[in-house]
Design a protein around this motif. Structure first.
Motif, short mmCIF file in Angstrom:
data_model
loop_
_atom_site.label_atom_id
_atom_site.label_comp_id
_atom_site.label_asym_id
_atom_site.label_seq_id
_atom_site.Cartn_x
_atom_site.Cartn_y
_atom_site.Cartn_z
N UNK A 1 -4.08 -1.42 9.48
CA UNK A 1 -3.53 -0.47 8.51
C UNK A 1 -4.65 0.48 8.09
N UNK A 2 -4.30 1.42 7.22
CA UNK A 2 -5.28 2.45 6.85
C UNK A 2 -6.50 1.83 6.19
N UNK A 3 -6.31 0.75 5.46
CA UNK A 3 -7.42 0.13 4.74
C UNK A 3 -8.12 -0.95 5.53
N UNK B 1 0.87 -1.17 0.00
CA UNK B 1 0.00 0.00 0.00
C UNK B 1 0.90 1.21 0.00
N UNK B 2 1.18 1.72 -1.20
CA UNK B 2 2.20 2.76 -1.33
C UNK B 2 1.68 4.12 -0.89
N UNK B 3 0.42 4.22 -0.47
CA UNK B 3 -0.05 5.50 0.08
C UNK B 3 0.35 5.63 1.54
N UNK B 4 0.67 4.53 2.19
CA UNK B 4 1.08 4.58 3.60
C UNK B 4 2.11 3.48 3.83
N UNK B 5 3.29 3.67 3.24
CA UNK B 5 4.31 2.63 3.28
C UNK B 5 4.73 2.23 4.68
N UNK C 1 2.71 5.31 12.41
CA UNK C 1 1.51 4.60 11.95
C UNK C 1 0.37 5.59 11.73
N UNK C 2 0.20 6.48 12.70
CA UNK C 2 -0.93 7.40 12.58
C UNK C 2 -0.69 8.44 11.49
N UNK C 3 0.58 8.89 11.35
CA UNK C 3 0.86 9.80 10.24
C UNK C 3 0.57 9.10 8.91
N UNK C 4 0.94 7.82 8.85
CA UNK C 4 0.66 7.04 7.63
C UNK C 4 -0.84 6.96 7.37
N UNK C 5 -1.60 6.78 8.44
CA UNK C 5 -3.06 6.70 8.26
C UNK C 5 -3.60 8.03 7.74
N UNK C 6 -3.07 9.13 8.29
CA UNK C 6 -3.54 10.43 7.82
C UNK C 6 -3.22 10.61 6.34
N UNK C 7 -2.00 10.23 5.94
CA UNK C 7 -1.61 10.37 4.54
C UNK C 7 -2.51 9.54 3.64
N UNK D 1 -9.08 11.50 14.77
CA UNK D 1 -8.68 10.61 15.86
C UNK D 1 -7.18 10.32 15.80
N UNK D 2 -6.66 10.14 14.58
CA UNK D 2 -5.23 9.89 14.44
C UNK D 2 -4.42 11.06 14.96
N UNK D 3 -4.90 12.27 14.66
CA UNK D 3 -4.20 13.46 15.15
C UNK D 3 -4.16 13.45 16.68
N UNK D 4 -5.27 13.04 17.29
CA UNK D 4 -5.29 12.96 18.76
C UNK D 4 -4.22 12.00 19.26
#
Lengths: 170, 552
Positions: B491-493, B229-233, B264-270, B428-431
């Motif tokens: 993961x994000x998905x 998942x190259x959107x959140x490596x 992980x959370x930065x990846x989820x945001x991206x 939530x990820x930002x929190x």
């Protein structure tokens, strides 16, 4: 310059005028399949802004575009489709292989991945990187613009000229 | 059931049942109906050709868990190579339909009673089964033309309860189409602009991750996971490293865990930024793309300073990370924390009450919770259907249970819910990032274990012990004990799992990914049939199908 603005004229050669027009209005077809496509989206987005080079009009229709940017891995299943898209584009056309996969298959040295798109379409420029930085994509574009201005033929034209020469020799 | 199924002890803490292949359907049905294992996560085969206990050759694996969290279970049955046939589980879970097709494609095990047991990742003319151990990794095969998919379409048309009098039109959407996100293809049977039947085809980005993973050592697999998942490596890195750490039986340091949580959370945001941007562009709302990609660029800058790469980070290692955080990391993340909510609010303002947006998403492509579970949905798509399912809460890792945040759930499971769940998840990820950054503990980022982590360079030059450890690790790699292990993260998905088989050497014997969007996409035809052609675009974007992960 004031004379020009006041209704005067500039003279130039027709081919130079055409090249000038072409180089400033490249319409890329982003053939994005994988990671590189996300980076290509970043190139088009505002921090990098591809429109500075007049190449922001991305068209997914091969009939409307003259620059094929293959960004992403091409596997054997996809190769046939890439080839068909390329042939549907009208001349003159250029091809940029963006990233390691499109250029040479990258580290996917295995049963399903095409080891570089040059085995199905003629490629003018290869951009290294996995994926390349946006600046690298822009550098490729500027390099292509230079070639167009200087009248350097595209890879497809070179191949055609070589074939014609061979035909004459026989 | 007693006597037919036996529990097998496993060194890695997974519960494994073993049975004969004729009892497999009964065992699976009993697990679903009587014990609440309503979610089939993945199906795969271990080709035991080069393992000590090699007869019968194939080990068919069904991996499942209850949708509301709880114990994970694997059911395994051996299948001989002379007669590679098993009973299909597609009548029990819909997720088995695609899972078993993949098993057939990659390993050549056939399924009796499967509605459509044909190849899925490789092209129709492909000869042999690439994931068998005796298939040469470099044996390439050229394809002459794409599959016309008419065999499946004819089947669907024949099964149509009310074919009626109509003029049908077949249209190929993709694989090169801006809204098909790169490399997806759907054959549509249209009645006017209404989709009567849809046949999706995948595999246009099948670049052999699982075969390539068997080639190198455990550490060399990490860059391959970047490109799933190259959107959140980063999230893929963590998922894989955590699985190998589980096999090794090591626990990473508190600082290492906090670093992982932040990234992980930065990846989820991206990832969510890309999904929302792409989905909204598909719906014609281009401005949001500029807003969201600017935020992504800011996170890119932080990560680039951390590990030198923008997209394929390859930052985490087994046992920790390649190096500790740099000076100024916290300030960079704080800047992101300040600017993302603003951009998010702007985007929400642009779409929240937009008539076109609402018309195109509300009630479009809805899926019920039961169907979503049966299809093996996880992550935002499942939560949008109203199921409170999040591995970060159900099986907390890296101290997620100590952070203060909420699981976001939708109601109807339509496109609108899927988009809005993601909007909220970014908040939530930002929190979580905020809290993790505040409490970031000191100490080493990597564990101190010479079997896993290279010794510090200075010591390698100065003492013989460290030099030897360095050489051993470089030459032989990390060597987990022999056995099979499944590890997963949210993961994000959705649930990203790695089923890893070790034979005790430095190379993974097998790495099977459980890609979240593979099972999400298997429901695509159900979601779009009966809708309009433009709904297919809206639905696809909201599912967030990432081809690299889908096809591997």
């Amino acid at each position: 310059m004031e004379k020009v603005a006041a209704g005067g004229a500039l003279t130039t050669r027709v081919d130079a005028l055409l090249a000038w027009g072409r180089k400033n209005s490249l319409w890329p077809l982003p053939y994005g399949t994988a990671c590189c496509a996300i980076e290509f989206m970043a190139v088009v987005a505002s921090p990098f802004d591809l429109s500075r080079y007049g190449a922001e009009v991305v068209r997914f229709s091969p009939r409307q575009s003259d620059l094929l940017i293959v960004s992403g891995t091409i596997v054997h299943k996809q190769a046939v489709i890439l080839r068909r898209i390329y042939h549907q584009m009208a001349e003159p056309k250029w091809v940029i292989a963006m990233g390691a996969c499109a250029s040479a298959g990258a580290f996917y040295d295995n049963y399903c991945t095409l080891q570089g798109i040059d085995s199905v379409v003629p490629v003018d420029l290869y951009i290294p990187g996995c994926p390349p930085r946006p600046e690298a994509v822009m550098h490729a574009l500027v390099e292509l613009q230079r070639r167009i201005t200087e009248g350097i033929p595209s890879k497809a034209q070179v191949i055609r000229m070589e074939e014609e020469k061979k035909g004459e020799g026989a | 059931m007693e006597g037919k199924v036996r529990v097998e002890g496993n060194p890695f803490g997974d519960l494994v049942f073993r049975t004969e292949r004729e009892h497999l359907p009964a065992a699976l049905r009993a697990l679903r109906d009587d014990h609440g294992f309503d979610m089939l996560l993945d199906t795969t085969v271990v080709d035991r050709l080069e393992l000590p206990d090699r007869e019968p050759r194939f080990d068919l694996v069904y991996n499942m868990r209850p949708s509301l969290g709880g114990l994970r279970v694997r059911v395994q049955a051996r299948i001989p190579a002379e007669d590679p046939v098993a009973e299909s589980a597609s009548g029990i879970w819909r997720a088995a339909e695609w899972g078993e097709r993949e098993v057939f494609d990659q390993y050549g095990v056939r399924f009796r009673g499967h509605p459509n047991c044909k190849r899925i990742l490789n092209h129709k003319d492909f000869v042999g089964h690439p994931l068998r151990r005796d298939y040469d990794i470099k044996k390439q095969q050229w394809l002459s033309e794409p599959d016309d998919l008419l065999d499946e379409m004819e089947k669907k048309r024949a099964a149509d309860p009310e074919p009626g009098e109509r003029e049908s039109m077949l249209i190929n959407l993709g694989p090169s189409h801006p809204a098909m996100h790169g490399a997806l293809r759907v054959l549509l049977d249209l009645d006017g602009e209404t989709i009567r039947h849809a046949v999706p085809e995948i595999g246009y980005l099948h670049r052999g991750f699982e075969k390539s993973a068997e080639k190198g050592n455990y550490t060399q697999v990490i860059p391959y996971t970047d490109r799933l998942n190259y959107c959140s490596s980063v999230m893929n890195n963590v998922g894989y490293c955590r699985t190998v750490e589980k096999m090794l039986g090591v626990e990473i340091t508190p600082r290492g865990a906090a670093i992982r949580v932040i990234l992980l959370e930065l990846g989820r945001i991206m990832d969510h930024c890309v999904q929302l941007a792409a989905n909204l562009v598909d719906l014609g709302a281009l401005t949001n793309y500029w807003y969201l990609f600017n935020e992504r660029e800011k996170i890119y800058n932080v990560i680039e300073a951390l590990c030198g790469a923008r997209l394929t980070h390859c930052y985490f290692r087994i046992g920790g990370s390649s190096h500790d955080l740099h000076e100024g990391f916290a300030e960079g993340v704080r800047e992101v924390l300040r600017s993302v909510p603003r951009a998010l609010a702007d985007v929400e303002k642009m779409v929240a009450r937009n008539r076109i947006f609402l018309d195109r998403t509300v009630g479009v492509g809805a899926i019920s919770a039961a169907d979503a579970i049966s299809h093996g949905f996880t992550g935002p798509c499942l939560r949008a259907a109203g199921v409170q399912n999040d591995l970060r809460k159900d099986e907390p890792y890296y101290g997620y249970e100590t952070y203060d945040w909420d699981v976001v759930v939708g109601e109807k499971g339509d496109t609108y819910d899927r988009i809005w769940v993601r909007f909220e998840e970014v908040r939530q990820s930002l929190r979580i990032v905020e809290q993790a950054l505040t409490r970031l503990p000191g100490g080493p980022a990597n564990i101190d274990d010479p079997r896993v982590v290279l010794p510090p360079k200075r010591e390698v030059y100065e003492n013989i012990e460290a030099l030897m450890n360095h050489f051993m690790l470089t030459m032989y790699g990390i060597r987990p004990p022999a056995g099979e292990c499944y590890g997963a993260i949210e993961a994000a998905n959705g649930e990203l799992g790695f089923f890893t088989v070790s034979d005790g050497t430095g190379r993974p014997y097998k790495v099977k990914v459980r890609p979240p969007c593979f099972y999400v996409f298997s429901a695509f035809e159900r979601l779009v049939e009966g809708g309009m052609i433009q709904d297919a675009i809206a639905v696809l974007g909201s599912l967030n199908i990432i081809a690299g992960e889908l096809d591997r």
